[in-house]
Design a protein around this motif. Structure first.
Motif, short mmCIF file in Angstrom:
data_model
loop_
_atom_site.label_atom_id
_atom_site.label_comp_id
_atom_site.label_asym_id
_atom_site.label_seq_id
_atom_site.Cartn_x
_atom_site.Cartn_y
_atom_site.Cartn_z
N SER A 1 0.79 -1.22 0.00
CA SER A 1 0.00 0.00 0.00
C SER A 1 0.83 1.28 0.00
O SER A 1 0.49 2.22 -0.70
CB SER A 1 -0.94 0.08 1.19
OG SER A 1 -1.11 -1.04 1.81
N ARG A 2 1.89 1.32 0.76
CA ARG A 2 2.68 2.56 0.84
C ARG A 2 3.26 2.90 -0.52
O ARG A 2 3.20 4.06 -0.96
CB ARG A 2 3.80 2.41 1.87
CG ARG A 2 4.60 3.70 2.10
CD ARG A 2 5.74 3.48 3.08
NE ARG A 2 6.70 2.49 2.59
CZ ARG A 2 7.65 2.76 1.69
NH1 ARG A 2 7.75 3.98 1.18
NH2 ARG A 2 8.49 1.82 1.32
N LEU A 3 3.82 1.90 -1.20
CA LEU A 3 4.40 2.13 -2.52
C LEU A 3 3.32 2.46 -3.55
O LEU A 3 3.53 3.26 -4.46
CB LEU A 3 5.20 0.91 -2.96
CG LEU A 3 6.45 0.60 -2.12
CD1 LEU A 3 7.13 -0.67 -2.61
CD2 LEU A 3 7.42 1.77 -2.15
N ALA A 4 2.15 1.83 -3.39
CA ALA A 4 1.04 2.12 -4.30
C ALA A 4 0.58 3.57 -4.13
O ALA A 4 0.32 4.27 -5.11
CB ALA A 4 -0.11 1.16 -4.03
N GLN A 5 0.47 4.02 -2.87
CA GLN A 5 0.08 5.40 -2.61
C GLN A 5 1.07 6.39 -3.21
O GLN A 5 0.69 7.39 -3.81
CB GLN A 5 -0.03 5.64 -1.10
CG GLN A 5 -1.29 5.07 -0.47
CD GLN A 5 -1.32 5.33 1.03
OE1 GLN A 5 -0.38 4.99 1.75
NE2 GLN A 5 -2.38 5.95 1.50
N GLU A 6 2.36 6.09 -3.06
CA GLU A 6 3.39 6.98 -3.58
C GLU A 6 3.34 7.03 -5.10
O GLU A 6 3.45 8.11 -5.70
CB GLU A 6 4.78 6.51 -3.12
CG GLU A 6 5.95 7.28 -3.70
CD GLU A 6 5.93 8.77 -3.36
OE1 GLU A 6 6.59 9.54 -4.06
OE2 GLU A 6 5.24 9.15 -2.38
N ALA A 7 3.16 5.88 -5.75
CA ALA A 7 3.09 5.86 -7.21
C ALA A 7 1.86 6.59 -7.72
O ALA A 7 1.91 7.32 -8.72
CB ALA A 7 3.10 4.42 -7.71
N LEU A 8 0.74 6.43 -7.01
CA LEU A 8 -0.48 7.13 -7.41
C LEU A 8 -0.33 8.63 -7.21
O LEU A 8 -0.79 9.44 -8.04
CB LEU A 8 -1.67 6.60 -6.60
CG LEU A 8 -3.07 7.05 -7.04
CD1 LEU A 8 -3.31 6.75 -8.51
CD2 LEU A 8 -4.14 6.38 -6.18
N ASN B 1 -12.16 -0.01 -3.18
CA ASN B 1 -12.50 -1.14 -2.32
C ASN B 1 -11.59 -1.25 -1.10
O ASN B 1 -11.91 -1.96 -0.14
CB ASN B 1 -12.44 -2.45 -3.11
CG ASN B 1 -13.54 -2.53 -4.16
OD1 ASN B 1 -14.52 -1.80 -4.10
ND2 ASN B 1 -13.38 -3.43 -5.13
N ASP B 2 -10.46 -0.56 -1.14
CA ASP B 2 -9.53 -0.61 -0.02
C ASP B 2 -9.87 0.42 1.06
O ASP B 2 -9.04 0.74 1.91
CB ASP B 2 -8.10 -0.38 -0.51
CG ASP B 2 -7.53 -1.63 -1.18
OD1 ASP B 2 -8.17 -2.70 -1.04
OD2 ASP B 2 -6.48 -1.55 -1.82
N GLY B 3 -11.08 0.96 1.00
CA GLY B 3 -11.54 1.88 2.04
C GLY B 3 -10.99 3.28 1.87
O GLY B 3 -10.90 3.80 0.76
N THR B 4 -10.58 3.88 2.98
CA THR B 4 -10.15 5.29 2.95
C THR B 4 -8.68 5.46 2.58
O THR B 4 -8.19 6.59 2.50
CB THR B 4 -10.38 5.92 4.34
OG1 THR B 4 -9.60 5.20 5.31
CG2 THR B 4 -11.86 5.86 4.72
N LEU B 5 -7.99 4.37 2.34
CA LEU B 5 -6.55 4.43 2.11
C LEU B 5 -6.19 5.34 0.94
O LEU B 5 -5.24 6.13 1.01
CB LEU B 5 -6.02 3.01 1.85
CG LEU B 5 -4.52 2.80 1.97
CD1 LEU B 5 -4.03 3.21 3.35
CD2 LEU B 5 -4.18 1.35 1.69
#
Length: 291
Positions: free
Chosen positions: A227-234, A260-264
């Protein structure tokens, strides 16, 4: 091998390098000039490797040596007894009278050729096939075909078109084609290969192409539960100006997965969906009909 017009199929007999218990069709695809685009089924060896799998291939036909040659990219860390050094595959006519070129469907007989049990040594057909110039293609049209195949959920066909673009000397760093290859591998659940192509696309691309590569990197990282890397890439995709292409079901599916992953990813999704494209600007993105 048997050809019907531009279409070519190949059957491996029982035994051979892969020790098949029975004869099996392993090659299927079409010629575009001297270039064969299709897929081949090969055996693999390695602790974590799939014993047998199909791979997209682009092979170049050499008229003088009557040989098809090209590189097959196996799963990471895997090898195949059917391939030579660096994954080189060479199919040669074993007899003087055999040919590999496409023949008319109405020809009185169809010629056959068999793949050798071992790949010829370097300096033979493999080297000639590698050095043979690939005929120019319409890059924009080929990219559209690849992206349309992604939309149709046909990643193997898509990767064949993107490979054809990347085979052109001036297009070997085409960021849209590299991203398309990354998405094709992602759809086939081949995350390491997907990330490799997307990383290359990010390093050579700029503007919208770079933003697109970051978006799909985020998708791959989300699927890998990083998730952390996904957030950074997004975040990087949005910073580069990425916005969702209108009517792109592939992108919409991924955005729904983020939701679907909520508030992340809530804030980033809100930012992305709040953007509007400049009027008259055609949709962009993997799976779009317009690169």
């Amino acid at each position: 091998m048997r050809s019907d017009g531009e279409h070519l199929t190949g059957t491996a007999p029982a035994g051979g390098p892969c020790q098949r218990p029975v004869a099996e069709q392993i090659l299927n695809g079409d010629f575009q000039g001297n270039v064969f685009l299709g897929e081949i089924t090969l055996c693999q060896t390695g602790d974590t490797c799939t014993p047998s799998r199909s791979f997209p291939v682009m092979l170049v036909y050499n008229v003088e040596e009557r040989a098809l040659g090209g590189v097959v990219k196996l799963e990471p860390g895997c090898e195949s007894p059917a391939l030579g050094k660096n994954g080189m595959l060479v199919l040669r006519a074993p007899e003087q009278g055999a040919v590999l070129t496409p023949v008319s469907a109405h020809a009185p007989e169809q010629r056959q050729a068999q793949a050798p049990a071992q790949v010829p040594p370097s300096g033979g057909a493999a080297q000639v096939a590698q050095q043979r110039r690939v005929e120019p293609v319409d890059v924009a049209a080929t990219l559209k075909l690849g992206q349309a195949a992604l939309l149709a959920q046909n990643p193997i066909t898509a990767s064949q078109h993107f490979q054809l673009v990347l085979s052109q000397e001036k297009e070997k760093n085409n960021a849209w084609a590299l991203t398309g290859m990354g998405v094709a591998h992602f759809l086939r659940k081949q995350q390491p290969e997907a990330l490799k192509y997307l990383e290359q696309a990010r390093s050579v691309g700029s503007g919208a192409a770079r933003a697109e590569a970051f978006f799909w990197t985020a998708c791959v990282k989300r699927a890998a539960q990083e998730s952390r890397l996904a957030q950074e890439a997004l975040r990087r995709a949005l910073a580069e100006g990425w916005s969702p292409p209108e009517g792109n079901v592939l992108v919409e599916r991924e955005l729904q997965q983020f939701s679907n992953d909520g508030t992340l990813y809530e804030a980033q999704l809100k930012q992305a969906r709040g953007r509007k494209r400049v009027q008259g600007r055609e949709p962009q993105g993997a799976g779009s009909a317009s690169p």
